[in-house]
Design a protein around this motif. Structure first.
Motif, mmCIF file in Angstrom:
data_model
loop_
_atom_site.group_PDB
_atom_site.id
_atom_site.type_symbol
_atom_site.label_atom_id
_atom_site.label_comp_id
_atom_site.label_asym_id
_atom_site.label_seq_id
_atom_site.Cartn_x
_atom_site.Cartn_y
_atom_site.Cartn_z
ATOM 1 N N ALA A 1 -10.156 9.220 -2.546
ATOM 2 C CA ALA A 1 -11.424 8.738 -1.987
ATOM 3 C C ALA A 1 -11.301 8.315 -0.537
ATOM 4 O O ALA A 1 -12.264 8.410 0.224
ATOM 5 C CB ALA A 1 -11.951 7.561 -2.817
ATOM 6 N N SER A 2 -10.139 7.817 -0.140
ATOM 7 C CA SER A 2 -9.971 7.405 1.253
ATOM 8 C C SER A 2 -8.501 7.388 1.631
ATOM 9 O O SER A 2 -7.625 7.234 0.774
ATOM 10 C CB SER A 2 -10.577 6.015 1.489
ATOM 11 N N ILE A 3 -8.253 7.592 2.931
ATOM 12 C CA ILE A 3 -6.897 7.546 3.492
ATOM 13 C C ILE A 3 -6.967 6.672 4.735
ATOM 14 O O ILE A 3 -7.706 6.975 5.673
ATOM 15 C CB ILE A 3 -6.378 8.951 3.860
ATOM 16 N N ASP A 4 -6.207 5.587 4.723
ATOM 17 C CA ASP A 4 -6.222 4.698 5.892
ATOM 18 C C ASP A 4 -5.644 5.416 7.104
ATOM 19 O O ASP A 4 -4.587 6.061 7.005
ATOM 20 C CB ASP A 4 -5.404 3.440 5.620
ATOM 21 N N LYS B 1 -1.956 3.941 3.235
ATOM 22 C CA LYS B 1 -2.666 3.489 2.047
ATOM 23 C C LYS B 1 -3.708 4.529 1.648
ATOM 24 O O LYS B 1 -4.537 4.949 2.457
ATOM 25 C CB LYS B 1 -3.322 2.143 2.305
ATOM 26 N N VAL B 2 -3.657 4.931 0.387
ATOM 27 C CA VAL B 2 -4.583 5.923 -0.165
ATOM 28 C C VAL B 2 -5.294 5.303 -1.362
ATOM 29 O O VAL B 2 -4.673 4.629 -2.183
ATOM 30 C CB VAL B 2 -3.822 7.200 -0.600
ATOM 31 N N LYS B 3 -6.609 5.535 -1.445
ATOM 32 C CA LYS B 3 -7.392 5.046 -2.573
ATOM 33 C C LYS B 3 -7.884 6.232 -3.396
ATOM 34 O O LYS B 3 -8.373 7.225 -2.834
ATOM 35 C CB LYS B 3 -8.572 4.206 -2.096
ATOM 36 N N GLU C 1 -5.082 1.945 -5.703
ATOM 37 C CA GLU C 1 -4.569 1.873 -4.331
ATOM 38 C C GLU C 1 -3.070 2.141 -4.374
ATOM 39 O O GLU C 1 -2.341 1.501 -5.126
ATOM 40 C CB GLU C 1 -4.855 0.504 -3.740
ATOM 41 N N ALA C 2 -2.622 3.113 -3.567
ATOM 42 C CA ALA C 2 -1.210 3.487 -3.556
ATOM 43 C C ALA C 2 -0.770 3.743 -2.122
ATOM 44 O O ALA C 2 -1.590 4.055 -1.250
ATOM 45 C CB ALA C 2 -0.978 4.740 -4.409
ATOM 46 N N ASN C 3 0.543 3.619 -1.894
ATOM 47 C CA ASN C 3 1.127 3.906 -0.591
ATOM 48 C C ASN C 3 1.842 5.245 -0.645
ATOM 49 O O ASN C 3 2.728 5.462 -1.481
ATOM 50 C CB ASN C 3 2.106 2.805 -0.179
ATOM 51 N N VAL C 4 1.446 6.153 0.267
ATOM 52 C CA VAL C 4 2.050 7.482 0.336
ATOM 53 C C VAL C 4 2.991 7.515 1.536
ATOM 54 O O VAL C 4 2.581 7.170 2.655
ATOM 55 C CB VAL C 4 0.970 8.567 0.474
ATOM 56 N N PRO C 5 4.270 7.918 1.355
ATOM 57 C CA PRO C 5 5.216 7.975 2.478
ATOM 58 C C PRO C 5 4.738 8.939 3.554
ATOM 59 O O PRO C 5 4.004 9.900 3.282
ATOM 60 C CB PRO C 5 6.522 8.451 1.829
ATOM 61 N N GLU C 6 5.196 8.684 4.777
ATOM 62 C CA GLU C 6 4.749 9.513 5.890
ATOM 63 C C GLU C 6 5.173 10.974 5.733
ATOM 64 O O GLU C 6 4.506 11.872 6.264
ATOM 65 C CB GLU C 6 5.263 8.954 7.212
ATOM 66 N N VAL C 7 6.266 11.252 5.001
ATOM 67 C CA VAL C 7 6.710 12.635 4.835
ATOM 68 C C VAL C 7 5.736 13.435 3.968
ATOM 69 O O VAL C 7 5.743 14.669 4.003
ATOM 70 C CB VAL C 7 8.123 12.677 4.226
ATOM 71 N N THR D 1 3.153 5.901 -7.052
ATOM 72 C CA THR D 1 2.738 4.876 -8.011
ATOM 73 C C THR D 1 1.846 3.865 -7.298
ATOM 74 O O THR D 1 2.123 3.477 -6.162
ATOM 75 C CB THR D 1 3.955 4.155 -8.610
ATOM 76 N N GLY D 2 0.754 3.446 -7.961
ATOM 77 C CA GLY D 2 -0.166 2.484 -7.358
ATOM 78 C C GLY D 2 -0.640 1.459 -8.373
ATOM 79 O O GLY D 2 -0.116 1.368 -9.491
ATOM 80 N N LYS D 3 -1.634 0.684 -7.966
ATOM 81 C CA LYS D 3 -2.212 -0.354 -8.812
ATOM 82 C C LYS D 3 -3.729 -0.196 -8.846
ATOM 83 O O LYS D 3 -4.361 0.144 -7.849
ATOM 84 C CB LYS D 3 -1.880 -1.752 -8.268
ATOM 85 N N THR D 4 -4.294 -0.483 -10.018
ATOM 86 C CA THR D 4 -5.746 -0.481 -10.110
ATOM 87 C C THR D 4 -6.306 -1.749 -9.467
ATOM 88 O O THR D 4 -5.679 -2.803 -9.496
ATOM 89 C CB THR D 4 -6.218 -0.410 -11.569
ATOM 90 N N LYS D 5 -7.478 -1.630 -8.879
ATOM 91 C CA LYS D 5 -8.151 -2.775 -8.273
ATOM 92 C C LYS D 5 -9.644 -2.496 -8.295
ATOM 93 O O LYS D 5 -10.081 -1.333 -8.360
ATOM 94 C CB LYS D 5 -7.677 -3.003 -6.838
ATOM 95 N N PRO D 6 -10.462 -3.534 -8.267
ATOM 96 C CA PRO D 6 -11.903 -3.309 -8.272
ATOM 97 C C PRO D 6 -12.371 -2.654 -6.981
ATOM 98 O O PRO D 6 -11.853 -2.944 -5.900
ATOM 99 C CB PRO D 6 -12.491 -4.720 -8.423
ATOM 100 N N VAL D 7 -13.342 -1.768 -7.108
ATOM 101 C CA VAL D 7 -13.917 -1.141 -5.923
ATOM 102 C C VAL D 7 -14.574 -2.195 -5.048
ATOM 103 O O VAL D 7 -14.496 -2.154 -3.822
ATOM 104 C CB VAL D 7 -14.937 -0.062 -6.333
ATOM 105 N N LYS D 8 -15.204 -3.170 -5.675
ATOM 106 C CA LYS D 8 -15.842 -4.268 -4.941
ATOM 107 C C LYS D 8 -15.232 -5.583 -5.409
ATOM 108 O O LYS D 8 -15.063 -5.810 -6.604
ATOM 109 C CB LYS D 8 -17.347 -4.280 -5.189
#
Length: 522
Positions: free
Chosen positions: A414-417, A430-432, A380-386, A53-60
């Motif tokens: 689009a991206s993976i921190d 963090k995954v976008k 933007e969402a957080n994916v567990p390490e597993v 589960t994540g949240k929407t946010k502006p790209v810029k």
């Protein structure tokens, strides 16, 4: 009586028949058990998913503030206003910088004029003016030298008066073997005064001879070194006399049995002599300084004339060009500072924060205005390490927003921190996710349920997960062998699908039937 016995026997006969019937039913049922339900191993497509589960946010998005303090003079937007990239938002007072810019641009013009003058060369009128300056400097120098004879003569007279007149009463046999007319408590004081008196006589005689040698010397450039020497020698002779006066004053102070009135008259004579000698020293020194100053001015005038006659050198032109560039850089720097006095939106979007007020003095780096891009949103969402090892850039994503629960949107990772994010003590990454299509209804901060399709395989062996049992870290299925017996077979699993099916890599074959056990043994 016979009827009762008959009924009793009948009852026991019925019970016996019932027991026999139940036994026969149990035996038959045990040996005629219906076959267990089975599932057929088949081929198909399996999709592996990671759900987060994540949240929407502006790209810029931009939080804007000034890099210098100042007073707000203009506020152009309010919260909720739509702006375009480059639109002014808030401005500070730039009057001081505007004045500096005017001065800097004037300097640019002056440096350009100087460069053009050098490149054009000197005009005849300029050369003539330079020649006139040289002639004046030469004349001023000659006038200064013309004062040398009188100055030296006057200095000599003051020195001669000090030695031979003001000190005359204090010595006998002045010119040949000077002797003080009074005694001193310290013999060295008397000896010093007499020796310096003899030295002063010799110095005055030598000075007189030098002055005589200057008679008839014609003024001009050729005689200037001689006059320079005469001035230096005059200073030396005056210093000889000054030292004599100091020694005689010491002797008077150290006298024995000299009448007080006499001692006072001696001290007055010495003081007068000192005043005259010091005046002479100052006059000669001033004339020397004046001559040296006139020499410097003459040399500068000659250098200026030579420069104009020779024209500008490549080095001087290069220096002038550098001065122009420096002046231009200064002006451009001020322009840049003036531009920074106005906050401009770096993106097109909506103003979500505006804290500036006209007349307010704001500090450095204080966030005054925030702008978000409403046209392009991401999640933007957080994916567990597993699970992060399963996710890759470009993975397709099914998106369901709580605001629109009956619609499924699509997007891609689009991206993976690369660095971890700790959330409640758990390592996440963090995954976008970017939307495949823009949707004007989507706003910042909406909750998004994501199903990331991390892997899809086609034409693989599939069985439901509820047909699998696990023991001692291994997985098994039961395969029926005959009516009353099943065989346990170890299998190797692949990926697990979102629909509950599991990929089987080995252990069973397509079309084979397995028992639907619906159990999981630890």
């Amino acid at each position: 009586m016979s009827t009762s016995r008959f009924l009793s026997k009948l009852k026991w006969l019925i019970v016996l028949l019932a027991v026999i019937g139940l036994g026969a039913w149990w035996y038959i049922s045990r040996n005629n058990k219906p076959p267990a339900a089975t599932i057929t191993v088949k081929r198909g497509t399996i999709v592996q998913e990671v759900s987060v589960t994540g949240k929407t946010k502006p790209v810029k998005a931009a939080d804007l503030g000034f890099d210098r303090s100042g007073k707000v003079v203009s506020v152009a937007v309010e919260v909720g206003d739509r702006v375009n990239a480059g639109d002014p938002l808030v401005s500070l007072d730039a009057s001081d910088l505007t004045a500096q810019l005017a001065s800097a641009r004037a300097n640019v013009d002056a440096q350009k004029a100087r460069l053009e003058e050098l490149e054009a060369g000197a005009r005849p009128e300029d050369i003539q003016i330079a020649k006139t300056d040289v002639a004046k400097a030469e004349s001023d120098l000659n006038n200064a030298y013309s004062n040398v004879p009188n100055t030296i003569s006057d200095a000599y007279n003051k020195a001669d008066d000090a030695v031979r007149k003001q000190l005359d009463a204090m010595f006998t046999n002045d010119e040949y073997q000077p002797t003080l007319v009074f005694q001193t408590s310290l013999s060295q004081s008397k000896l010093d005064a007499e020796n310096y008196r003899a030295a002063a006589t010799a110095s005055l005689n030598a000075w007189k001879a030098e002055i005589a040698s200057f008679q008839g010397l014609q003024p001009g450039v050729a005689s200037q070194p001689t006059w320079d020497t005469a001035l230096s020698q005059a200073i030396q002779h005056l210093n000889d006399v000054s030292r004599l006066l100091t020694k005689v004053m010491d002797a008077v102070v150290d006298n024995i049995a000299l009448a007080a009135a006499t001692a006072d008259s001696y001290r007055a004579a010495i003081t007068l002599a000192r005043t005259n000698v010091n005046t002479a020293i100052n006059t000669v020194s001033s004339l020397q300084q004046s001559i040296n100053t006139q020499k410097v001015l003459l040399q500068r005038a000659k250098d200026a004339l030579a420069l104009k006659q020779a024209g500008a050198t490549p080095e001087s032109i290069a220096a002038a060009q550098a001065a122009v560039r420096q002046a231009q850089a200064t002006a451009e720097s001020i322009v840049s500072q003036i531009n920074k006095m106005t906050l401009r939106s770096p993106i097109s979007g909506l103003v979500t924060r505006q804290d500036a007020k006209r007349g307010q003095v704001v500090g450095v780096n204080s966030v005054l205005v925030s702008v978000i891009s409403d046209a392009n949103m991401e999640i933007e969402a957080n994916v567990p390490e597993v699970d992060i090892g399963k996710v890759a850039l470009g993975n397709p994503v099914d998106i369901v927003l709580d605001a629109f629960p009956n619609e499924t949107l699509t997007g891609k990772v689009a991206s993976i921190d690369p660095a971890e994010t700790i959330v409640d003590g758990v390592v996440n990454y963090k995954v976008k996710v970017a939307f495949d299509k823009a949707d004007a209804r989507i706003k910042s901060g909406l909750t998004a349920n994501l199903s990331i399709r991390t892997l899809e395989k086609n034409n693989v062996l599939l069985i439901p997960s509820y047909a699998i049992t696990e023991k001692n870290g291994k997985t098994y299925v039961l395969i029926p062998e005959d009516k009353n017996k099943n065989k346990e077979v170890e299998i190797t699993l692949g990926i697990r699908g979102k629909d509950g099916n599991v990929e089987v890599l080995s252990g069973v074959q397509e079309g084979q039937r397995v028992i639907n056990i619906g159990l999981k043994t630890k």
